[in-house]
Design an enzyme around this catalytic site. Sequence first.
Site, PDB file in Angstrom:
ATOM      1  N   SER A   9       0.836  -1.207   0.000  1.00 10.36           N
ATOM      2  CA  SER A   9       0.000   0.000   0.000  1.00 10.36           C
ATOM      3  C   SER A   9       0.864   1.247   0.000  1.00 10.36           C
ATOM      4  O   SER A   9       1.646   1.473   0.940  1.00 10.36           O
ATOM      5  CB  SER A   9      -0.902   0.009   1.238  1.00 10.36           C
ATOM      6  OG  SER A   9      -1.556   1.251   1.354  1.00 10.36           O
ATOM      7  N   HIS A  32      -1.266  -1.261  -4.260  1.00  7.63           N
ATOM      8  CA  HIS A  32      -2.531  -0.829  -3.657  1.00  7.63           C
ATOM      9  C   HIS A  32      -2.523   0.685  -3.445  1.00  7.63           C
ATOM     10  O   HIS A  32      -1.632   1.227  -2.784  1.00  7.63           O
ATOM     11  CB  HIS A  32      -2.725  -1.554  -2.325  1.00  7.63           C
ATOM     12  CG  HIS A  32      -4.081  -1.368  -1.730  1.00  7.63           C
ATOM     13  ND1 HIS A  32      -5.190  -2.102  -2.118  1.00  7.63           N
ATOM     14  CD2 HIS A  32      -4.523  -0.533  -0.757  1.00  7.63           C
ATOM     15  CE1 HIS A  32      -6.240  -1.734  -1.409  1.00  7.63           C
ATOM     16  NE2 HIS A  32      -5.868  -0.768  -0.587  1.00  7.63           N
ATOM     17  N   ASP A  34      -4.722   3.865  -2.095  1.00 12.03           N
ATOM     18  CA  ASP A  34      -5.879   4.306  -1.310  1.00 12.03           C
ATOM     19  C   ASP A  34      -6.283   5.712  -1.730  1.00 12.03           C
ATOM     20  O   ASP A  34      -5.520   6.664  -1.557  1.00 12.03           O
ATOM     21  CB  ASP A  34      -5.548   4.294   0.183  1.00 12.03           C
ATOM     22  CG  ASP A  34      -5.470   2.883   0.737  1.00 12.03           C
ATOM     23  OD1 ASP A  34      -6.399   2.100   0.476  1.00 12.03           O
ATOM     24  OD2 ASP A  34      -4.482   2.558   1.423  1.00 12.03           O
ATOM     25  N   MET A  36      -8.840   8.620  -0.925  1.00  7.03           N
ATOM     26  CA  MET A  36      -9.762   9.074   0.128  1.00  7.03           C
ATOM     27  C   MET A  36     -10.182  10.509  -0.143  1.00  7.03           C
ATOM     28  O   MET A  36      -9.370  11.325  -0.590  1.00  7.03           O
ATOM     29  CB  MET A  36      -9.090   8.987   1.502  1.00  7.03           C
ATOM     30  CG  MET A  36      -8.469   7.642   1.814  1.00  7.03           C
ATOM     31  SD  MET A  36      -7.801   7.614   3.498  1.00  7.03           S
ATOM     32  CE  MET A  36      -6.704   6.202   3.388  1.00  7.03           C
ATOM     33  N   HIS A  65      -8.280   1.421  -4.336  1.00  2.33           N
ATOM     34  CA  HIS A  65      -9.284   1.264  -3.288  1.00  2.33           C
ATOM     35  C   HIS A  65      -9.903   2.634  -3.027  1.00  2.33           C
ATOM     36  O   HIS A  65      -9.270   3.515  -2.445  1.00  2.33           O
ATOM     37  CB  HIS A  65      -8.606   0.698  -2.025  1.00  2.33           C
ATOM     38  CG  HIS A  65      -9.509   0.585  -0.853  1.00  2.33           C
ATOM     39  ND1 HIS A  65      -9.032   0.424   0.432  1.00  2.33           N
ATOM     40  CD2 HIS A  65     -10.866   0.586  -0.752  1.00  2.33           C
ATOM     41  CE1 HIS A  65     -10.061   0.348   1.270  1.00  2.33           C
ATOM     42  NE2 HIS A  65     -11.171   0.452   0.574  1.00  2.33           N
ATOM     43  N   MET A  67     -12.103   4.988  -1.199  1.00  6.97           N
ATOM     44  CA  MET A  67     -12.840   5.275   0.040  1.00  6.97           C
ATOM     45  C   MET A  67     -13.478   6.646  -0.138  1.00  6.97           C
ATOM     46  O   MET A  67     -13.050   7.649   0.434  1.00  6.97           O
ATOM     47  CB  MET A  67     -11.886   5.237   1.227  1.00  6.97           C
ATOM     48  CG  MET A  67     -11.402   3.838   1.529  1.00  6.97           C
ATOM     49  SD  MET A  67     -10.097   3.799   2.773  1.00  6.97           S
ATOM     50  CE  MET A  67      -8.675   3.542   1.712  1.00  6.97           C
ATOM     51  N   MET A 136     -12.106  -5.112   5.070  1.00  7.43           N
ATOM     52  CA  MET A 136     -11.289  -4.177   5.843  1.00  7.43           C
ATOM     53  C   MET A 136     -11.065  -4.739   7.250  1.00  7.43           C
ATOM     54  O   MET A 136     -12.014  -5.083   7.950  1.00  7.43           O
ATOM     55  CB  MET A 136     -11.981  -2.812   5.942  1.00  7.43           C
ATOM     56  CG  MET A 136     -12.056  -2.049   4.629  1.00  7.43           C
ATOM     57  SD  MET A 136     -10.433  -1.713   3.902  1.00  7.43           S
ATOM     58  CE  MET A 136      -9.691  -0.642   5.148  1.00  7.43           C
ATOM     59  N   GLY A 143      -3.516   4.766   7.782  1.00 12.78           N
ATOM     60  CA  GLY A 143      -2.621   3.616   7.838  1.00 12.78           C
ATOM     61  C   GLY A 143      -2.084   3.413   9.244  1.00 12.78           C
ATOM     62  O   GLY A 143      -2.253   4.261  10.127  1.00 12.78           O
ATOM     63  N   ASP A 174      -7.263  -5.854   4.026  1.00 15.00           N
ATOM     64  CA  ASP A 174      -6.530  -4.591   4.107  1.00 15.00           C
ATOM     65  C   ASP A 174      -6.641  -4.031   5.512  1.00 15.00           C
ATOM     66  O   ASP A 174      -7.740  -3.774   5.997  1.00 15.00           O
ATOM     67  CB  ASP A 174      -7.121  -3.601   3.089  1.00 15.00           C
ATOM     68  CG  ASP A 174      -6.408  -2.257   3.093  1.00 15.00           C
ATOM     69  OD1 ASP A 174      -5.367  -2.123   3.759  1.00 15.00           O
ATOM     70  OD2 ASP A 174      -6.893  -1.333   2.402  1.00 15.00           O
ATOM     71  N   GLY A 175      -5.479  -3.850   6.153  1.00 13.44           N
ATOM     72  CA  GLY A 175      -5.460  -3.199   7.461  1.00 13.44           C
ATOM     73  C   GLY A 175      -4.691  -3.992   8.504  1.00 13.44           C
ATOM     74  O   GLY A 175      -5.114  -5.076   8.880  1.00 13.44           O
ATOM     75  N   GLY A 196       1.050  -2.196   4.197  1.00 12.41           N
ATOM     76  CA  GLY A 196       1.615  -0.867   4.044  1.00 12.41           C
ATOM     77  C   GLY A 196       2.932  -0.711   4.765  1.00 12.41           C
ATOM     78  O   GLY A 196       4.005  -0.918   4.205  1.00 12.41           O
TER      79      GLY A 196
END
Length: 225
Positions: A9, A32, A34, A36, A65, A67, A136, A143, A174-175, A196
């Site tokens: 990530s 990946h 993110d 947002m 991804h 969000m 998730m 992160g 993820d997470g 990440g």
Amino acid sequence: MSRPMIAPSILSADFARLAEEAAAVKGADWLHVDVMDAHFVPNLTIGLPVVESLLKATDIPMDCHLMIEDPGRWAPPYAEAGAHNVTFHAEATDNPIAVARDIRAAGAKAGLSIKPGTPLEPYLEILRDFDTLLVMSVEPGFGGQSFIPEVLGKVRAVRKLVDAGELSILVEIDGGINTDTVEQAAEAGVDCFVAGSAVYSAEDPAAAVESLRRQALTASPHLRA
């Protein structure tokens, strides 16, 4: 699925050196990204222009991804730009099947993501319209959070349907994925692991990718080398 997929990530990468950071994870299956919007989640990251630039800088398939609110409007352009997989949140739209259809029509695989507190059951019927389910394992937005093991029940439920031939979908998580948690996730039935800080905080990010893959392979009952 032949082997565990690792998707570093870039949320944990140095944003001033993204092309170099993409090159540093040579051997990764997906990159990946993110996205947002500070509305759907309380954080603002990068958008389409950065993704377009990054697509020119790396051959690693891009896993976007989103969000964000209103994925029906914003998701298809990521597919049109050349992203390999475009995932949006179930909680962000009333018509996830239509969004998935538009993403696929624009040339990408379509992914559905669900937050840790969102039950899987209402969405089981529509998973046939998706290529990827992103579970998730932290609250989306930032992160470096700790893994929530309770979400693995959702992974097991989907894995059971896939193994029974009732569903054909890639299960992504993820997470909080790192050397301490990747094996639990693999054992539950995850195919693709987003990592990440576990990758980008390592001295050798590419070696960290391989190490996570080996761990996942050892623990997974359904993946093979």
